[in-house]
Design a protein around this motif. Structure first.
Motif, short mmCIF file in Angstrom:
data_model
loop_
_atom_site.label_atom_id
_atom_site.label_comp_id
_atom_site.label_asym_id
_atom_site.label_seq_id
_atom_site.Cartn_x
_atom_site.Cartn_y
_atom_site.Cartn_z
N PRO A 91 -17.19 88.66 44.99
CA PRO A 91 -18.74 89.22 44.46
C PRO A 91 -18.69 90.76 44.51
CG PRO A 91 -19.00 88.08 46.65
CD PRO A 91 -17.53 87.84 46.06
N ALA A 92 -18.03 91.40 45.46
CA ALA A 92 -18.32 92.82 45.61
C ALA A 92 -17.43 93.34 44.63
CB ALA A 92 -17.47 93.29 47.08
N PRO A 93 -16.33 93.34 44.02
CA PRO A 93 -15.92 93.85 42.87
C PRO A 93 -16.76 93.95 41.63
CG PRO A 93 -14.01 92.71 44.22
CD PRO A 93 -15.27 92.39 44.62
N ALA A 94 -17.41 92.70 41.36
CA ALA A 94 -18.21 92.68 40.50
C ALA A 94 -19.39 93.30 40.70
CB ALA A 94 -18.72 91.01 40.22
N ALA A 95 -19.91 93.52 41.81
CA ALA A 95 -21.11 94.14 41.97
C ALA A 95 -20.79 95.72 41.50
CB ALA A 95 -21.68 93.95 43.35
N LEU A 96 -19.69 96.00 42.00
CA LEU A 96 -19.22 97.55 42.18
C LEU A 96 -19.01 97.79 40.66
CD1 LEU A 96 -18.50 100.34 43.48
CD2 LEU A 96 -16.08 99.31 43.69
N ARG A 97 -18.56 97.15 39.98
CA ARG A 97 -18.56 97.14 38.42
C ARG A 97 -19.87 97.41 37.67
NH1 ARG A 97 -14.88 93.91 37.17
NH2 ARG A 97 -13.23 95.19 36.52
N ARG A 98 -20.95 96.41 38.16
CA ARG A 98 -22.25 96.54 37.56
C ARG A 98 -22.82 98.02 38.06
NH1 ARG A 98 -22.06 91.01 39.16
NH2 ARG A 98 -23.09 91.41 41.09
N ILE A 99 -22.68 98.29 39.39
CA ILE A 99 -23.18 99.58 39.79
C ILE A 99 -22.82 100.97 38.76
CG2 ILE A 99 -23.39 101.18 41.67
CD1 ILE A 99 -23.18 98.67 43.78
N LEU A 100 -21.52 100.82 38.78
CA LEU A 100 -20.89 102.03 38.10
C LEU A 100 -21.09 102.07 36.41
CD1 LEU A 100 -17.50 101.83 39.78
CD2 LEU A 100 -19.17 103.49 40.27
N ARG A 101 -21.22 100.66 35.86
CA ARG A 101 -21.62 100.70 34.54
C ARG A 101 -23.02 101.11 34.46
NH1 ARG A 101 -18.72 95.14 32.21
NH2 ARG A 101 -16.91 96.00 32.18
N ALA A 102 -24.06 100.80 35.23
CA ALA A 102 -25.46 100.90 35.28
C ALA A 102 -25.51 102.56 35.54
CB ALA A 102 -26.16 100.13 36.27
N LEU A 150 -16.30 108.02 41.86
CA LEU A 150 -17.66 107.46 42.18
C LEU A 150 -17.32 106.06 42.59
CD1 LEU A 150 -19.63 108.75 39.05
CD2 LEU A 150 -20.00 109.27 41.41
N ASN A 151 -16.16 105.37 42.39
CA ASN A 151 -16.18 104.02 42.78
C ASN A 151 -16.14 103.84 44.45
OD1 ASN A 151 -13.57 105.59 42.38
ND2 ASN A 151 -12.56 103.61 42.91
N PHE A 152 -15.43 104.95 45.01
CA PHE A 152 -15.57 104.91 46.41
C PHE A 152 -16.84 105.21 47.24
CE2 PHE A 152 -11.14 105.95 45.51
CZ PHE A 152 -10.41 105.20 45.82
N VAL A 153 -17.68 106.23 46.45
CA VAL A 153 -18.92 106.53 47.07
C VAL A 153 -19.89 105.21 46.91
CG1 VAL A 153 -20.98 107.96 46.85
CG2 VAL A 153 -18.72 108.97 46.51
N ALA A 154 -19.73 104.77 45.80
CA ALA A 154 -20.66 103.35 45.28
C ALA A 154 -20.06 102.19 46.47
CB ALA A 154 -20.43 102.86 43.79
N ILE A 200 -29.08 104.95 45.27
CA ILE A 200 -28.78 106.11 45.90
C ILE A 200 -27.66 106.89 45.22
CG2 ILE A 200 -27.60 106.52 48.15
CD1 ILE A 200 -29.07 103.79 49.43
N LEU A 201 -26.77 106.05 44.68
CA LEU A 201 -25.82 107.05 44.01
C LEU A 201 -26.19 107.77 42.77
CD1 LEU A 201 -22.74 107.21 43.23
CD2 LEU A 201 -22.78 105.35 41.86
N ALA A 202 -27.30 107.17 42.23
CA ALA A 202 -28.05 107.98 41.18
C ALA A 202 -28.64 109.39 41.67
CB ALA A 202 -29.13 107.33 40.27
N ALA A 203 -29.42 109.13 42.80
CA ALA A 203 -29.97 110.32 43.47
C ALA A 203 -28.93 111.37 44.18
CB ALA A 203 -30.74 109.87 44.68
N VAL A 204 -27.92 110.90 44.68
CA VAL A 204 -26.93 111.94 45.14
C VAL A 204 -26.19 112.48 43.75
CG1 VAL A 204 -24.37 111.78 46.18
CG2 VAL A 204 -26.35 110.44 47.24
#
Length: 135
Positions: free
Chosen positions: A17-28, A42-46, A61-65
């Protein structure tokens, strides 16, 4: 970049689930902030944000940073990164003159070494406990 994101961490081993969530975060984030899109690191920060906050908070948080704290880091020119690594070089030259002289003698600009640290916000350079204290 996803397979390179903390491959030794049990949550980021594929499939899961974590790689899939990370992919969604980065795509969003790429859709939310098209002027940045995706930038390596950005992948490491996310990923760290995901681990401590969960998927949706990690995105916000990523968007704000990226927008408020480091607005010129993850851009085509990386102007903010270049300014900060140059300032870091000045501090190292003043505080650690022997290290600075050694790096100059081998013709290794500190900016080359430190840019990854800054882009990843030290996520790849520090163990998690001190990283979270730094953040």
């Amino acid at each position: 970049d996803l397979p390179r994101t903390f491959p030794s961490h049990p949550l980021f081993r594929s499939p899961g689930p974590a790689p899939a969530a990370l992919r969604r975060i980065l795509r969003a984030h790429a859709l939310f902030n098209p002027s940045v899109g995706y930038c390596q690191s950005l992948n490491f920060v996310a990923a760290v944000l995901f681990l401590v906050a969960g998927e949706e908070p990690a995105f916000w948080i990523l968007a704000a940073v990226c927008a408020r704290t480091l607005p010129d880091y993850h851009t085509h020119t990386m102007a903010g990164l270049r300014i900060d690594t140059a300032a870091f070089g000045t501090v190292v030259a003043a505080a650690l003159p022997e290290l600075h002289s050694h790096l100059e003698s081998i013709e290794l600009p500190l900016e080359i070494v430190s840019s990854q640290w800054f882009l990843c916000l030290f996520a790849t350079a520090l163990p998690t406990p001190p990283l979270l204290r730094l953040w």
